[in-house]
Design a protein around this motif. Sequence first.
Motif, PDB file in Angstrom:
ATOM      1  N   TRP A   1       4.010   5.230  -5.740  1.00  0.00           N
ATOM      2  CA  TRP A   1       3.840   5.605  -6.995  1.00  0.00           C
ATOM      3  C   TRP A   1       2.815   6.494  -8.071  1.00  0.00           C
ATOM      4  O   TRP A   1       2.557   7.144  -8.558  1.00  0.00           O
ATOM      5  CB  TRP A   1       3.387   4.365  -7.131  1.00  0.00           C
ATOM      6  N   ALA A   2       1.735   6.089  -6.730  1.00  0.00           N
ATOM      7  CA  ALA A   2       0.220   7.231  -7.312  1.00  0.00           C
ATOM      8  C   ALA A   2       0.819   8.850  -7.135  1.00  0.00           C
ATOM      9  O   ALA A   2       0.792   9.650  -8.155  1.00  0.00           O
ATOM     10  CB  ALA A   2      -0.460   7.466  -6.385  1.00  0.00           C
ATOM     11  N   LEU A   3       2.158   8.968  -6.161  1.00  0.00           N
ATOM     12  CA  LEU A   3       1.721  10.605  -5.997  1.00  0.00           C
ATOM     13  C   LEU A   3       2.952  10.886  -7.478  1.00  0.00           C
ATOM     14  O   LEU A   3       2.774  12.213  -7.946  1.00  0.00           O
ATOM     15  CB  LEU A   3       2.896  11.002  -4.105  1.00  0.00           C
ATOM     16  N   TRP A   4       3.830  10.281  -7.645  1.00  0.00           N
ATOM     17  CA  TRP A   4       4.722  10.231  -8.163  1.00  0.00           C
ATOM     18  C   TRP A   4       4.185  10.438 -10.133  1.00  0.00           C
ATOM     19  O   TRP A   4       4.585  11.800 -10.448  1.00  0.00           O
ATOM     20  CB  TRP A   4       5.943   9.575  -8.804  1.00  0.00           C
TER      21      TRP A   4
ATOM     22  N   ALA B   1       1.038  -1.608  -0.284  1.00  0.00           N
ATOM     23  CA  ALA B   1       0.034  -0.064  -0.065  1.00  0.00           C
ATOM     24  C   ALA B   1       1.108   1.396   0.321  1.00  0.00           C
ATOM     25  O   ALA B   1       0.489   2.339  -0.880  1.00  0.00           O
ATOM     26  CB  ALA B   1      -1.053  -0.612   1.366  1.00  0.00           C
ATOM     27  N   ALA B   2       1.895   1.202   0.948  1.00  0.00           N
ATOM     28  CA  ALA B   2       2.775   2.716   0.666  1.00  0.00           C
ATOM     29  C   ALA B   2       3.424   2.816  -0.570  1.00  0.00           C
ATOM     30  O   ALA B   2       3.249   3.610  -0.981  1.00  0.00           O
ATOM     31  CB  ALA B   2       3.798   2.329   1.757  1.00  0.00           C
TER      32      ALA B   2
END
Length: 684
Positions: free
Chosen positions: A588-591, A582-583
């Motif tokens: 990855w989503a922030l990037w 999850a982390a």
Amino acid sequence: MNLASRLARLPREARDTLFLLAVVACCIAPLAAHLPPWASAMTATLLAWRAWLAAGSRPLPGRWLTAVLLALVVLLTLQSHGTIVGRDAGVTLIVMLLALKTLELRARRDAMVVFFLGFFTLLANFFFSQALPIAAVMLVALLGLLTALVNAHMPVGRPPLATAMRQAARMMLLGAPIMALLFLLFPRMAPLWGMPADKTGARTGLSGQMSIGSMASLVLDGSVALRVRFDTPGGLPPEPQDLYFRGPVLTAFNGRDWFALSQPEARGITAAAPSPAHLQVQGAPLRYELTLEPHQRPWLLTLDATKAAPELPQGSWALMSPELQWSASRPIHSVLRYRAESHLRFTHGPLRRTPQMQAYVQLPPDLNPRTLALARQMQADPRLGRGGAQAFVDAALARLAQGGYRYSLEPGLYGEHTADEFWFTRKEGFCEHIASAFVVLMRALDVPARIVTGYQGGQMNAIDGYWTVHQSDAHAWAEVWIAGRGWVRVDPTGAVAPGRVGQLQRLQAPRGVFGAAMDAVVSPTLLQNLRTVWEAVNNGWNQWVLNYTQGRQLDLLKALGVQSPSWQDLVRLLGFLICSSAAAGALWALWERRRQDPWQQLLQRARERLARAGLALPPHLPPRGMAEQARAHLGPPAEPAAQWLLRLEQARYARHPAAALPRLRREFARLPWPAAQSRRTGTP
């Protein structure tokens, strides 16, 4: 015009609907064998009707019609299953609801409901079978559902289904590691873990009853009954004459059918209890691991004779009957793997005749008079009379070997006096004909005898090293009681056809016209090799997926260095991996959020080149506005750049936006951008 051209000319809504209907059909098709006939027919009709409506852009039926159909479905389900709850009734309702919901595909939310029901129907297939072919079909159906779901979230233009399929495949690949971790580490705590089983399901293979002529039909069934891996050098099996896998023991006889004493039908024939086992073993045991295919009964197949209880998975236990037949605590509804050890040299049964032996000499009255007369004739022979039971057995086997008897799959339909017909009229039969006639003769000679059913022989799979036993290896043999020795195995089929036991030769089913034609096209050797490869692959699926138990999970933890693993360790490790995943996903989503798409990157480069020419533009200005500002403030030198900006905007809303970007990049590199002028700020 071919089908592909016609589909290409359809409106997007019709094309997407037809694709979704094809995916729904793929999810439902494997369930057709488990649905009532009316449900299968109605589902096919509804899907075909919906496809016809979509292909012609025709209006959907009114809600009152779907309500009537829904009420009809509920009534038919109640009539077929007697309830609307439970596995079979629930699956029938889910399938019918999915088919009916396709008639209401009016909005995006309706499509979401169809996707949800499709995923549920996909999982429902595993209620009935977890075989490798079903898993492969469901994997294709999953890709189709994800493709349709991705496509539904691309509302602008007419994106090709191939683009949505690539995105769906990427999603599946990204989710595969998480799926593998959940499979490996999710605690399998019996009896909570496992598929619900339906006791009314179809039954195959051996049964607690043997009708004369019924076992011959099993030779037509080439499916796998069990697989064995022997703990011997090279995994080699024992000698062929020792490969007897014991199943139900049949004692009661009504003239045509044999029954186990545990069967309700046997109570009206004999009320005697079986004699005690008195099992005595000799020599070192033969250890092996056996994988048993589901047969919906509690019987555990083991080699003769198994003294210690087979090692079953946690939550199950085994019990041996006085007739040496092992049974599990519940029916075998899924592939079962267990370890056992057998002693190939053994004796069992009382050494002296007991009152319980009377059950093994009972015969129905007024049947098989010629066999009874033969028995009296043999008893009157002084040479046989002095030899006792063993002499009678030897004489019967000699008669089978020298009397012109034949081992045949097609002996014809036997009448009322089955033993008489075999001994005196037909002189041919399959193993149950021979074993039954032999036991009837022994009982007529006052020699206690019974029939044992099971499997004899098998075939080594050179790819995975497992000894494979098919349903076509089903066999019936006899046991006779001899004073001072107890129960002794006698296989009368071996006297008629020695190759059946010694060389494990099997009778082949007659080849039909289609089979003969296939032999002319495809080499039988090639087909056999393909079958061997398939059985090895399927066995690997059974061993490593269907039989991945809690014990194997704990073995995995031991391999990772955990000294005394428990299910709590599995939970902790699984929780740590899930949190780590999850982390990693959040990072990855922030990037991804900080990345710009290729079109935006190209637009930003154009904005920077205009800024070098002295035209600073705000970041919210679209390409068309940038072109207007460039023409107004930079004059004719900016015209090529303005035209390029208009083409960039046009590509953004094209049917295939990504296809034009490589060309625009090349044009960007060759453009005569305006030279730097005095710094002026454009005001949009």
